[in-house]
Write an enzyme that holds these catalytic residues in place. Structure first.
Site, mmCIF file in Angstrom:
data_model
loop_
_atom_site.group_PDB
_atom_site.id
_atom_site.type_symbol
_atom_site.label_atom_id
_atom_site.label_comp_id
_atom_site.label_asym_id
_atom_site.label_seq_id
_atom_site.Cartn_x
_atom_site.Cartn_y
_atom_site.Cartn_z
ATOM 1 N N LEU A 6 0.874 -1.162 0.000
ATOM 2 C CA LEU A 6 0.000 0.000 0.000
ATOM 3 C C LEU A 6 0.910 1.210 0.000
ATOM 4 O O LEU A 6 1.937 1.226 0.680
ATOM 5 C CB LEU A 6 -0.884 0.024 1.257
ATOM 6 C CG LEU A 6 -2.136 -0.859 1.287
ATOM 7 C CD1 LEU A 6 -2.874 -0.660 2.607
ATOM 8 C CD2 LEU A 6 -3.061 -0.563 0.124
ATOM 9 N N ASP A 7 0.523 2.244 -0.731
ATOM 10 C CA ASP A 7 1.320 3.465 -0.734
ATOM 11 C C ASP A 7 1.444 4.006 0.685
ATOM 12 O O ASP A 7 0.591 3.759 1.540
ATOM 13 C CB ASP A 7 0.670 4.520 -1.625
ATOM 14 C CG ASP A 7 0.608 4.088 -3.083
ATOM 15 O OD1 ASP A 7 1.411 3.218 -3.466
ATOM 16 O OD2 ASP A 7 -0.254 4.612 -3.815
ATOM 17 N N LYS A 8 2.479 4.773 0.912
ATOM 18 C CA LYS A 8 2.753 5.328 2.236
ATOM 19 C C LYS A 8 1.554 6.071 2.803
ATOM 20 O O LYS A 8 1.248 5.968 3.997
ATOM 21 C CB LYS A 8 3.974 6.257 2.158
ATOM 22 C CG LYS A 8 4.386 6.866 3.480
ATOM 23 C CD LYS A 8 5.639 7.712 3.307
ATOM 24 C CE LYS A 8 6.063 8.365 4.616
ATOM 25 N NZ LYS A 8 7.298 9.181 4.466
#
Length: 237
Positions: free
Chosen positions: A101-103
């Protein structure tokens, strides 16, 4: 399996510390054992350390509600990782995040040490559906539903696989939607929304295949999967 390896794997002890404990003597099947290289059958033998029976689990399955600012990695020199959020007793199990998952994306993160299952879940051939809730600046039009289904072409020319877009609310200022995708390309949902002339301001993953984010998990919290959840997840792939 060597006794020191077994004790280290099932506790937060290092291999060296496990040897020190064993040297003083621990109970295996009712007998006092002081040899680190003593062989145990992890699925049968009873090992007791500090009056606590160690139960062997080859594979561990965890769902986490990942908060923003945390990265989907095992180690990082700059940012906090999903592994950093685990208790010490779980950190020793050599878990890793499946996919990413993106930051700045929240929501369902699946962690395990089952490499075979992880490979199947992220394999493009399996078309595992991931469902997201998304909020964007700008208007989501009804025609975008067909565009998503037919395959959105990103700015680099890549054509995404068919996706299902369900618009929940829409206005010139802000729109909300669910989107189901079967891929996991870099910033994919954000890039898909960009093709519509909108900008993602909030993104949360809700499902991976049959696995549904537990609504009772607060950001940063996690729990072990139930036997039923594990069974469903495996059966669907």
């Amino acid at each position: 399996m060597r006794l020191d390896k077994f004790v280290s794997s099932m506790t937060n002890l290092s291999r060296a510390d496990a040897k020190k404990i064993i040297k003083k003597g621990i109970i295996v099947n009712g007998s006092l054992i002081k040899s680190s290289d003593y062989k145990v059958d992890e699925n049968v033998d009873e090992v007791v350390v500090d009056n606590k029976k160690l139960v062997y689990q080859k594979y561990i399955y965890i769902m986490m509600n990942k908060p923003q600012g945390v990265i989907s990695a095992t180690v990082d020199d700059k940012d906090e990782t999903v592994i950093d959020l685990l208790e010490e007793k779980d950190k020793v199990l050599k878990l890793f995040p499946v996919g990413r998952l993106d930051k700045n994306t929240e929501g369902l993160m699946f962690l395990t040490n089952d490499g075979e299952l992880a490979h199947k879940l992220i394999s493009p051939k399996k078309d595992i559906i991931k469902k997201y809730y998304v909020e964007v600046e700008g208007l989501l039009k009804k025609e975008y539903i067909d565009d998503a289904f037919n395959g959105i072409i990103l700015e680099d020319g890549y054509k995404c696989k068919s996706a299902i877009l369900e618009i929940l609310s829409s206005s010139n200022e802000k729109s909300t939607a669910y989107i189901n995708i079967t891929e996991g390309r870099f910033h994919q949902v954000k890039r898909m929304m960009k093709t519509f002339g909108t900008k993602v301001i909030y993104l949360k993953r809700l499902t991976i295949g049959s696995l549904i984010l537990d609504e009772n998990l607060r950001l940063g919290e996690y729990r072990y999967l139930s036997d039923e959840e594990i069974k469903k997840l495996k059966n669907k792939i």
